[in-house]
Design an enzyme around this catalytic site. Structure first.
Site, PDB file in Angstrom:
ATOM      1  N   HIS A  37     -10.112  21.878  69.814  1.00 19.70           N
ATOM      2  CA  HIS A  37      -8.760  21.787  69.258  1.00 19.70           C
ATOM      3  C   HIS A  37      -8.212  20.369  69.398  1.00 19.70           C
ATOM      4  O   HIS A  37      -7.547  19.855  68.492  1.00 19.70           O
ATOM      5  CB  HIS A  37      -7.811  22.743  69.989  1.00 19.70           C
ATOM      6  CG  HIS A  37      -8.142  24.186  69.830  1.00 19.70           C
ATOM      7  ND1 HIS A  37      -8.673  24.945  70.842  1.00 19.70           N
ATOM      8  CD2 HIS A  37      -8.027  25.024  68.765  1.00 19.70           C
ATOM      9  CE1 HIS A  37      -8.846  26.180  70.435  1.00 19.70           C
ATOM     10  NE2 HIS A  37      -8.472  26.261  69.165  1.00 19.70           N
ATOM     11  N   SER A 188     -12.506  29.201  72.312  1.00 16.42           N
ATOM     12  CA  SER A 188     -11.634  29.781  73.330  1.00 16.42           C
ATOM     13  C   SER A 188     -12.316  30.954  74.022  1.00 16.42           C
ATOM     14  O   SER A 188     -12.071  31.217  75.201  1.00 16.42           O
ATOM     15  CB  SER A 188     -10.324  30.241  72.690  1.00 16.42           C
ATOM     16  OG  SER A 188      -9.648  29.143  72.106  1.00 16.42           O
TER      17      SER A 188
END
Length: 285
Positions: A37, A188
């Site tokens: 990210h 994640s």
């Protein structure tokens, strides 16, 4: 850096930004941010005057309640990462703020939304389109940044942008996969892996990478079967699907000559829980 929870507050801020003629970049995320990210955020910061990072765990794109409940959450850590990357705004709304009423809109963009993830996770891409379209309407970005790990999602979002009439004002920026040192695509969900599971997960990319050389002297079918067999041979890994497709249409190819852009897309279950991991490899680009 400012954190907004209300749509109207963010929009009022962005009204002033646009009044000054500044460009806006958007990085949509579901939180549990990592270096993958961060690479998107840093690129947006570099290419735009201001950057909005949305942190919203969207319930409408989960067809598995257990998967939604297990998904990691840590807004404080997320905000720290965003600030460290130089972004100006975090948008972290509640579910009630994003969906004051149930979203009954239906999006379908075949074949991109109906194959692979679309087939295995009914309703997933409809939920993606619901939340992404809302974010686009709220933020009105000049550019939106998506990681290539979710490669099929990018193809669906591009169709969505044209459908909602933003094709001429919004650029979808594709950013390369960021990998750990051992090759595992950053995700994640990696934080949910046990120590033992984390040790075997890099075999997914190892097999994919080895298959590129194998493909040079073998058929599409032979390459497909070898990838599936080699990954399933690793104790603790099980392939849900592996498809070798045209990179634009996402339809299966039967021969390497069928397309100039050929991609192998895979989803693998790792461990006993199990954790669902996705990846892809380009055979021809």
């Amino acid at each position: 850096m400012k954190v907004f929870e209300k749509i109207v507050d963010l929009q009022n801020e962005l009204f002033l930004v646009r009044k000054e003629g500044k460009s806006v970049g958007l990085v949509p995320t579901m939180g549990a941010l990592h270096e993958g990210h961060a690479s998107l955020i840093r690129r947006s910061v570099k290419e735009n005057d201001v950057t909005v990072v949305s942190v919203f765990l969207n319930p409408t794109q989960f067809n598995d309640k257990g998967d939604l409940e297990r998904y990691p959450r840590n807004l404080k850590a997320d905000c720290k990462l965003v600030e460290g990357c130089g972004a100006q705004y975090v948008f972290a709304p509640s579910v009630q703020e994003m969906y004051p009423e149930p979203d009954t809109r239906q999006f379908e963009f075949p074949p991109q939304s109906t194959v692979m993830e679309g087939a295995k996770r009914p309703g997933h891409f409809n939920g993606v389109c619901q939340v992404v379209s809302r974010l686009f309407y709220i933020v009105r970005p000049n550019r939106a940044y998506f990681g290539e790990k979710d490669w099929q999602q990018i193809a669906v979002v591009k169709r969505l942008v044209d459908y909602i009439g933003m094709g001429k004002t919004l650029e979808i920026v594709e950013c390369p996969i960021v990998r750990e040192n051992d090759g595992l695509a950053m995700s994640s969900r990696n934080s949910l892996l046990t120590k033992e599971e984390r040790a075997i997960a890099p075999n997914i990319y190892r097999v994919l990478k080895e298959s590129v050389e194998y493909a040079k002297s073998h058929t599409v079918e032979e390459t497909h079967d070898k990838v599936v067999a080699d990954i399933n041979a690793v104790d603790g890994l099980e392939v849900e699907y592996f498809e070798i497709v045209d990179g634009n249409t996402l339809l299966d190819v039967k021969s390497w000559d069928d397309s100039d852009y050929v991609v192998g897309c895979i989803t693998v279950y790792c461990g006993k829980t199990p954790i669902r991991l996705i990846d892809h490899i380009k055979y021809k680009a």
